[in-house]
Design an enzyme around this catalytic site. Structure first.
Site, PDB file in Angstrom:
ATOM      1  CD  GLU A 252      39.688  47.348  31.467  1.00  0.00           C
ATOM      2  OE1 GLU A 252      40.804  47.200  31.984  1.00  0.00           O
ATOM      3  OE2 GLU A 252      39.188  46.524  30.665  1.00  0.00           O
ATOM      4  CB  THR A 297      41.085  42.879  29.186  1.00  0.00           C
ATOM      5  OG1 THR A 297      41.091  43.993  30.080  1.00  0.00           O
ATOM      6  CG2 THR A 297      39.704  42.760  28.565  1.00  0.00           C
ATOM      7  CG  HIS A 473      42.710  43.348  34.734  1.00  0.00           C
ATOM      8  ND1 HIS A 473      43.167  44.628  35.013  1.00  0.00           N
ATOM      9  CD2 HIS A 473      42.346  43.371  33.422  1.00  0.00           C
ATOM     10  CE1 HIS A 473      43.099  45.365  33.922  1.00  0.00           C
ATOM     11  NE2 HIS A 473      42.601  44.643  32.937  1.00  0.00           N
TER      12      HIS A 473
END
Length: 638
Positions: A252, A297, A473
């Site tokens: 993440e 995401t 990202h």
């Protein structure tokens, strides 16, 4: 008793226009990174709030007397809500709101910590003009003006003249502004936030109508593009991982600058550093970029599992959740017998996952209801990464092999909150709490991944599996450029921002040696790469990426806003740079060709999603997914 002071309705109108104008222009300078260059763009930024403001308040003048002023107040409130909502959204996502975003309110409500952290003490000033107008209405008497309708018509005509001048000057500075760009920043910079909101509404309505009129003929261009764009697999690697499990680990908000980065002489991510240098036979692609848009995401998931770009506005997971897909999990299941599962320590409705995973043909979805969500194990969006990975091992062991498993972490998520007892690294010292906290949560993620690797080996799942790690990202937006310039010890230019979109892509394939690969690629390339490693030819499928291991791999990496990166050129907002040096270059025939190529790729991908074109795509050895056959249980906190 003192008589109330009188002002005319026209004066009230002018005061309201002035207040909104000043407030909006001030917000442009304080809140948004619009990349304004030169006196013409500065002038356009100054005048662009006027046309919409005068038009809306001018329409209110058709009402009689004080009623017209109350309509101006109501419209002022609506414009304030529009402005402040965009300010809040921009602080969090570094982007402007779109109508499809409004369908994602469940997601926003699940980001309480992040949303409140974007509120500042001075924000009440954005509502001050409304308070002033209401005060005036209570303290003064509004007098009617003669020729009321003529005044309203004059205001509307003035707004149209201002807009025409605004658009003409904008087109001079940025030709084809409304037809060529995917970048919302351009629209706001040149035409203003309120005109952008109207434009977005029109665009959304047009796009939503496309599906109804689509036919199989509309798929022809996409089929031709993906067929001609196809890269033949590396003969030595085609099928090398056939029959192996695939374990895909979502890192993440993890950016590549963290690899080998030291904070006060200490490695931030020591385990991932070792993987990047070949430990456990990991191959690390150091020129790999995320390609997500507003879906963040969820866009990353969509792109990796379908080799289709996210949408220019909103999240396809939410707005296109009933589309037909030919996803990687479904293809692997039908062609190679893989069971598929997604594991995530958040609840299944977030990003509409419980619906769209059925469209992907994913067999099992282990969401937060499958984990122990005690208070001390939860932070920010859900379950901390360490207990998440620990509890995921039995779930992986329960799957029929070979399997395709996607594990989504979340501790390293904005606003990068970590309990003190979980921190094994000091915070950064930039003075930016977001950037400073990012190092701590990245270290925690690094430790969680190391623990997971050990547990996979102990469970006997490591050796016979393809292991994929990827950053979804960027974690640090352009709103934190000052702190990032300190972190990276360089000026954060538009060129550098593009380079900062690098995220890790690491892959371990049994039988392949580890090392660093400098191939340029992006998330769009993952599906064809994994298919070829499994011995499945990607050519029959609509994939907009190419195999990263192929000698024919296309190293042009398109970003969602139409910018791109290649080993030679980097294009940002129409400015061309040398990728190696960052030097500004003049456009040439090759760069123009690349711009057209990227535009075509994005447009065709959008056509596939907006028109749901894969429902017309027949493949001899692939059956359309039947979402009604998938069920993920009923336990939930909703």
């Amino acid at each position: 008793m003192l008589e109330k002071r009188q002002i005319s309705k026209g004066t009230f109108f002018l005061i309201a226009v002035l207040l909104v104008w000043v407030k909006t222009y001030t917000s442009y300078k304080l809140e948004f990174n619009l990349g304004v260059k030169g006196s013409l763009q500065e002038f356009l930024l100054l005048i662009n709030p006027l046309s919409a403001t005068i038009l809306l308040f001018g329409l209110a003048l058709f009402a009689k007397g004080k009623r017209a002023c109350w309509w101006i107040v109501i419209l002022s409130i609506l414009m304030t809500v529009t402005l402040y909502s965009n300010i809040m959204f921009y602080r969090f996502f570094d982007d402007f709101l779109t109508l499809p975003n409004l369908l994602q309110t469940d997601n926003v409500s699940n980001m309480t910590d992040g949303i409140f952290s974007t509120m500042y003490g001075y924000d009440f000033l954005y509502f001050l003009d409304v308070a002033i107008l209401i005060f005036l209405l209570r303290k003064v008497e509004i007098t009617e003006v003669r020729l009321r309708k003529s005044m309203a018509s004059l205001a509307i005509m003035a707004s149209l003249v201002i807009f025409t001048v605004n658009l003409t000057l904008a087109e001079i500075d940025r030709p084809q502004l409304l037809t060529r760009t995917f970048d919302r920043n351009y629209i706001v910079k040149y035409l203003g936030l309120y005109n952008y909101t109207i434009y977005d509404g029109i665009q959304t309505a047009q796009m939503e109508s496309q599906r109804a009129y689509a036919s199989s003929d509309d798929l022809t261009n996409a089929k031709h593009y993906t067929s001609s764009h196809y890269a033949e697999p590396n003969e030595e690697l085609f099928g090398i991982a056939e029959g192996k499990n695939i374990i895909k680990i979502h890192l993440e908000s993890f950016q590549s600058f963290l690899i080998d980065y030291e904070l006060d002489g200490e490695e931030v991510t020591p385990f991932l550093n070792r993987l990047a240098h070949g430990e456990d036979d990991i191959q690390y692609f150091d020129q790999f970029f995320h390609q997500t848009g507003q879906g963040k995401t969820s866009d990353a998931e969509l792109i990796l599992d379908n080799s289709i770009f996210g949408l220019p506005t909103g999240a396809a997971f939410v707005t296109k959740g009933q589309n037909t897909f030919q996803s990687l999990p479904a293809v692997l299941n039908q062609e190679k017998g893989h069971t598929s599962a997604v594991l995530h320590g958040d609840y299944k409705s977030f990003w509409n996952r419980d619906q769209i995973y059925k469209q992907f043909g994913i067999d099992y979805f282990f969401d937060a209801s499958s984990y122990h969500m005690e208070d001390d194990a939860v932070v920010n969006l859900g379950l901390k990464d360490k207990p998440f990975f620990k509890e995921s091992i039995p779930m992986l062991e329960s799957l029929d092999q070979p399997f395709y498993a996607h594990l989504i972490t979340l501790t390293n998520h904005y606003p990068f909150i970590l309990d003190e007892e979980d921190a094994s690294l000091a915070r950064g010292t930039t003075g930016d709490k977001t950037v400073d906290g990012y190092f701590q949560t990245a270290r925690y993620l690094d430790e969680a991944v190391e623990q997971f690797f050990d547990d996979l080996k102990e469970a006997g799942l490591f050796e016979d599996s393809v292991i994929v790690l990827y950053g979804d990202h960027q974690g640090i937006s352009e709103n934190h450029n000052r702190a990032m310039s300190e972190v990276l010890d360089t000026e954060i230019t538009p060129y550098q921002n593009a380079q900062n979109q690098r995220v890790p892509f690491m892959i371990r394939v049994p039988g392949m040696e580890g090392g660093v690969k400098h191939t340029f690629g992006g998330e769009i390339d993952v599906m064809p790469t994994l298919l070829h490693l499994q011995g499945v030819d990607a050519k029959p499928y609509i994939t907009f990426g190419t195999d990263l291991f192929s000698d024919e791999h296309d190293e042009t990496v398109a970003f969602r806003d139409g910018s791109f990166v290649t080993p030679t050129y980097t294009s940002v907002a129409g400015t061309m740079y040398d990728t190696a040096s960052g030097e500004v270059l003049e456009s040439n025939q090759e760069t123009e060709r690349l711009m057209e190529k990227v535009s075509e790729q994005l447009q065709l991908s959008d056509d596939v999603l907006y028109q749901d074109l894969l429902r017309f795509h027949s493949i001899s050895n692939f059956e359309p997914v039947k979402p009604k056959e998938y069920f993920y249980g009923t336990k939930s906190t909703e």
